[in-house]
Design an enzyme around this catalytic site. Structure first.
Site, PDB file in Angstrom:
ATOM      1  N   LEU A   1      42.508  34.728  34.066  1.00 11.07           N
ATOM      2  CA  LEU A   1      42.431  36.524  33.757  1.00 11.07           C
ATOM      3  C   LEU A   1      41.380  36.742  34.727  1.00 11.07           C
ATOM      4  CD1 LEU A   1      42.700  36.235  30.005  1.00 11.07           C
ATOM      5  CD2 LEU A   1      44.521  36.821  31.474  1.00 11.07           C
ATOM      6  N   GLU A   2      41.810  37.478  35.719  1.00  7.14           N
ATOM      7  CA  GLU A   2      40.905  37.882  36.639  1.00  7.14           C
ATOM      8  C   GLU A   2      40.473  39.188  36.404  1.00  7.14           C
ATOM      9  OE1 GLU A   2      42.472  37.462  40.665  1.00  7.14           O
ATOM     10  OE2 GLU A   2      43.351  35.388  40.117  1.00  7.14           O
ATOM     11  N   ASN A   3      40.779  39.883  35.410  1.00  5.70           N
ATOM     12  CA  ASN A   3      40.207  41.194  34.899  1.00  5.70           C
ATOM     13  C   ASN A   3      39.224  41.227  33.720  1.00  5.70           C
ATOM     14  OD1 ASN A   3      41.531  42.833  36.827  1.00  5.70           O
ATOM     15  ND2 ASN A   3      43.320  41.887  35.817  1.00  5.70           N
TER      16      ASN A   3
END
Length: 560
Positions: A385-387
């Site tokens: 999950l890069e956000n």
């Protein structure tokens, strides 16, 4: 309890030594003159105003009970007792308190009465002061109280320490000797059980793992949990009582067991992880069975968000993958698993929008991922999950998923470099929260620019130092070496920046595991259990002729 040594802190004894500077040194006859100092005999010898006091079994500082006193609007919950003392003598007064406002003091000293206090305290805190008796003083009134209308306060291990006035029962203790006979009779994939011999005069024991305190117990055994699978740990134990803590015991080394999957096979000690693209972005299109055998974990990228908060689904891009059918996909997963490989579903990616930020979405996440595992045969899940993520609820989601999937579940993470700069970061905290079920964290050493290493220096991406100094943050921040991997692009086309040649990856692996081939940064110790390396992606690797996996794969598997 007659003859029982109560736990008052070594700091109180230090203060005692100072208090005798002008009146002579403490002698072996000095005692705690307080009766029922730990409230093990209920409120015996104590009187509490307006029936404000009682004894409780939790929280306690030592022994099995403590005082709880609850103030009222017109009452400050004063609890007191008369303590026999000697004239012309100096005493150290101390107690451990918790809860609301808490006061400790004595009156009737014949000189200057003393008191001390603390505001609300969520943990046990020691109050300490001292007083000197007058020439005709043979008793003082010891008291504690809270404040009107405020929260209840707790008191334990009260001490009026000094010359025996005729009522004391606890002699000055002696620091116990170091425990002997430390063994590790049993292990699991996430825990080590320890046992040791009883030490005379000890009231408790402290267990250290790799030099760090991990637990305190009252008996001669303990189980240390939350450990990484297939990892060696060093343990020591100390004994303690009111006089202080002993030297540490001889160390014992124990290795946790490997985690097993449902088929009874395990991952290698060192693994290579590769992301498999469920889309065509110009890289070589692959079936799962096209992924080279150098890859031990294949992360299928990616699951898709649904309209239900936290829930995910997976849609095979059959059209983009040249007509790859769902049945073929499932069969190919089984083929890889039969060869000892793990195939997991990755959640997130650069454009991923999965959000887990409350209990309901955590439950949705766990249920939906488990459904995908059952439907396609995935061995576990990757969190990419890069956000951003919420540590509290992602932890809740992963633990719920683990409870459904069982101990064989593979759990990997692929945070960005910024996500692992500090243990206070939510991604790092999530990894630590689930350390006992975590397989590996493969931080993405790309698309980040320069970053701080564990030595506080700035390193540019694309170098051995960048890989080793940033891995060091995770290794020193609480992850086991077996839970740390190096994530890099498979080719210059695999990421916007941060590509390093396979030889640089191998040098970083050597530096961290063996202390060789380092750049200007060299870690303070080696980590032979380092898990391995990851790449984005198996498709970009194939586009470049599998140059990355052909070089890094054998090197990872040959690590010590």
């Amino acid at each position: 309890m007659p003859g029982r040594r109560r736990l008052w802190a070594a700091t109180a004894l230090a203060a005692l030594a100072l208090s005798f500077a002008g009146t002579g040194q403490a002698s072996a006859a000095d005692v705690n003159n307080t009766k029922n100092a730990g409230f093990e005999s209920g409120l015996s010898n104590w009187t509490c105003s307006a029936n404000s006091g009682t004894t409780v079994s939790s929280p306690v500082h030592g022994g099995t009970t403590a005082l709880k006193a609850t103030p009222a609007a017109q009452d400050n919950a004063r609890c007191s007792q008369t303590v026999a003392v000697r004239p012309n003598s100096t005493y150290s007064l101390s107690a451990w308190v918790q809860g609301g406002y808490a006061y400790l003091g004595v009156t009737g000293t014949g000189t200057t009465d003393v008191s001390t206090w603390t505001p609300d305290s969520s943990a046990w805190k020691q109050l300490t002061t001292r007083f000197t008796t007058g020439s005709a003083t043979t008793s003082v009134t010891l008291y504690t109280h809270g404040w009107y209308g405020q929260a209840a306060y707790y008191v334990d291990d009260v001490s009026v320490f000094g010359p025996d006035g005729g009522g004391g029962t606890d002699p000055d203790p002696v620091v116990p000797s170091a425990p002997a006979g430390l063994t590790a009779p049993s292990t699991t994939s996430s825990s080590v059980s320890l046992a040791w011999n009883t030490v005379s005069g000890a009231t408790g024991y402290t267990v250290y793992r790799d030099g760090t305190k991990v637990t305190a117990v009252g008996g001669t055994s303990a189980t240390v949990t939350g450990l990484a699978a297939d990892t060696s740990y060093s343990f020591q134990v100390t004994a303690s009582n009111a006089a202080g803590e002993s030297a540490r015991s001889a160390a014992v080394t124990a290795r946790t067991k490997p985690r097993q999957d449902g088929g009874g096979t395990t991952l290698p000690k060192h693994v290579v992880t590769g992301y498999w693209q469920n889309f065509n972005n110009g890289a070589a299109v692959q079936k799962i069975t096209d992924v080279p055998n150098h890859y031990d974990i294949i992360a299928v990228s990616f699951a898709d968000a649904t309209s239900t908060p936290g829930a995910v689904t997976f849609n095979l891009d059959s059209a983009g993958l040249g007509g790859y059918t769902v049945d073929q996909f499932k069969a190919d997963i089984r083929t890889k698993q039969a060869a000892g490989k793990k195939v997991i579903i990755s959640i997130g990616g650069e454009k991923g929008t999965v959000t887990v930020n409350d209990s309901a979405s955590a439950t949705n996440f766990a249920n939906s991922v488990h459904t995908l595992m059952q439907t396609y045969g995935f061995d576990g899940v990757d969190i990419d999950l890069e956000n951003g993520l919420n540590a509290t609820y992602m932890t809740q989601a992963l633990r719920a998923l683990s409870a459904k999937a069982g101990p064989s579940m593979i759990l990997t993470m692929a945070p960005q470099t910024i996500d692992m700069q500090s243990t206070s970061n939510s991604y790092f905290q999530t990894a630590l929260n689930v350390k006992d079920i975590l397989t590996v964290v493969n931080m993405q050493y790309y698309n980040s620019g320069s970053m701080l290493g564990c030595d506080g220096k700035v390193y540019s991406q694309g170098s051995v130092d960048f890989l080793t100094a940033l891995a060091c943050i995770q290794l020193e921040g609480g992850l086991a070496p077996s839970q740390v991997g190096l994530g890099v692009p498979a080719s210059t086309r695999g990421a916007g920046s941060g590509y390093v040649a396979p030889s640089v990856v191998n040098a970083a692996l050597d530096c961290l595991t063996k202390g060789t081939n380092c750049g200007s940064f060299k870690p303070s110790k080696t980590y032979p259990d380092l898990r391995g390396a990851m790449t984005w992606s198996t498709n970009w690797d194939a586009t470049a002729g599998n140059a990355w996996s052909n070089a890094v794969g054998p090197h990872v598997h040959a690590l010590p």
